[in-house]
Motif scaffolding. Structure first.
Motif: not given
Ligand SMILES: C[S@@+](CC[C@H](N)C(=O)[O-])C[C@H]1O[C@@H](n2cnc3c(N)ncnc32)[C@H](O)[C@@H]1O
Length: 214
Positions: A44, A46, A49, A54-55, A58-59, A68, A94
């Motif tokens: 995904i 971001d 970011c 959002n992490f 999303l994570s 991410i 990430v």
């Protein structure tokens, strides 16, 4: 303070507190992620970011096999994002790319991710980015064919929430956002019409639109 926030430089360390996250904007980010529906193992993007708010969600959604890719222009915002990743131990999930979204190269995103991403999330960033059409074009071109996207952004509140309008305008202008930009319309224009879904929060102040790119 407004100028500090707008530059997303030295204001970065106060962004999470001063941006109204807890009372207003978290609701939109959650609505957007729910519409995007990230799945285990997906990649995904971001876009814009910032500090990585959002992490966490999303994570959790992509899990240990997913990824991410957080993209932002501001080194100070990204430093806060890196600290968040380190604190949470998401190192493998990430990757960070410091880039101006209006000059983003889809090949750089694919190289960093190891694949063309499955989906794109942009929360409260496209209203801030000068040249948002170009940023959107480049970011959406980085997705695999049939990729999904979700744009979460702001407009003046409606109905009884209109009393908050001057406050909303002040907060958005402090962050450098153009509250009249309606950036989700770029996704509404470019997505397969039957795939579009929309959700609003806080009296319509926050709009989330998701869809599959045609
Ligand atoms: C209001 S913040 C939103 C941050 C994050 N998406 C969130 O939901 O909290 C806007 C972000 O867009 C970034 N930004 C502004 N212009 C940009 C550009 N041209 N390229 C990449 N990032 C940009 C800023 O550095 C900032 O982190």
């Amino acid at each position: 303070m407004a100028a500090l926030l707008r530059r997303y430089g030295v204001g970065a360390r106060w962004y999470d507190v001063l941006s109204g996250e807890r009372w207003v904007y978290r609701a939109g980010r959650r609505a957007g992620v729910a519409l995007l529906d990230p799945r285990p193992g997906e990649v995904i993007v971001d876009l814009g970011c910032g500090t990585g708010l959002n992490f966490p969600v999303l994570s959790e959604a992509v899990g240990p096999t997913g990824l991410i890719v957080g993209i932002d222009r501001s080194p100070d915002m990204l430093e806060m994002a890196r600290r968040r990743v380190e604190r949470a131990g998401w190192g493998g999930r990430v990757r960070i790319l410091q880039a101006d979204a209006t000059a983003l190269r889809p090949s750089d995103v694919a190289a960093l991710a190891g694949a063309s991403p499955d989906a794109l999330l942009a929360t409260y960033s496209l209203s801030v980015i000068d040249g948002r059409e170009e940023a959107w074009r480049r970011a959406s071109a980085s997705l695999r064919p049939g990729g999904r996207a979700c744009i979460v952004d702001m407009q003046p509140p409606r109905g009884t929430w209109r009393v908050l309008s001057p406050l909303a305008r002040l907060a958005c202008s402090a962050g450098g956002a153009d509250i009249t930009a309606h950036p989700w319309q770029m996704l509404e224009r470019d997505a397969e019409p039957g795939s579009l879904r929309r959700s609003e929060r806080k009296g319509g102040h926050i709009v989330a639109v998701a869809g599959r790119l045609a």
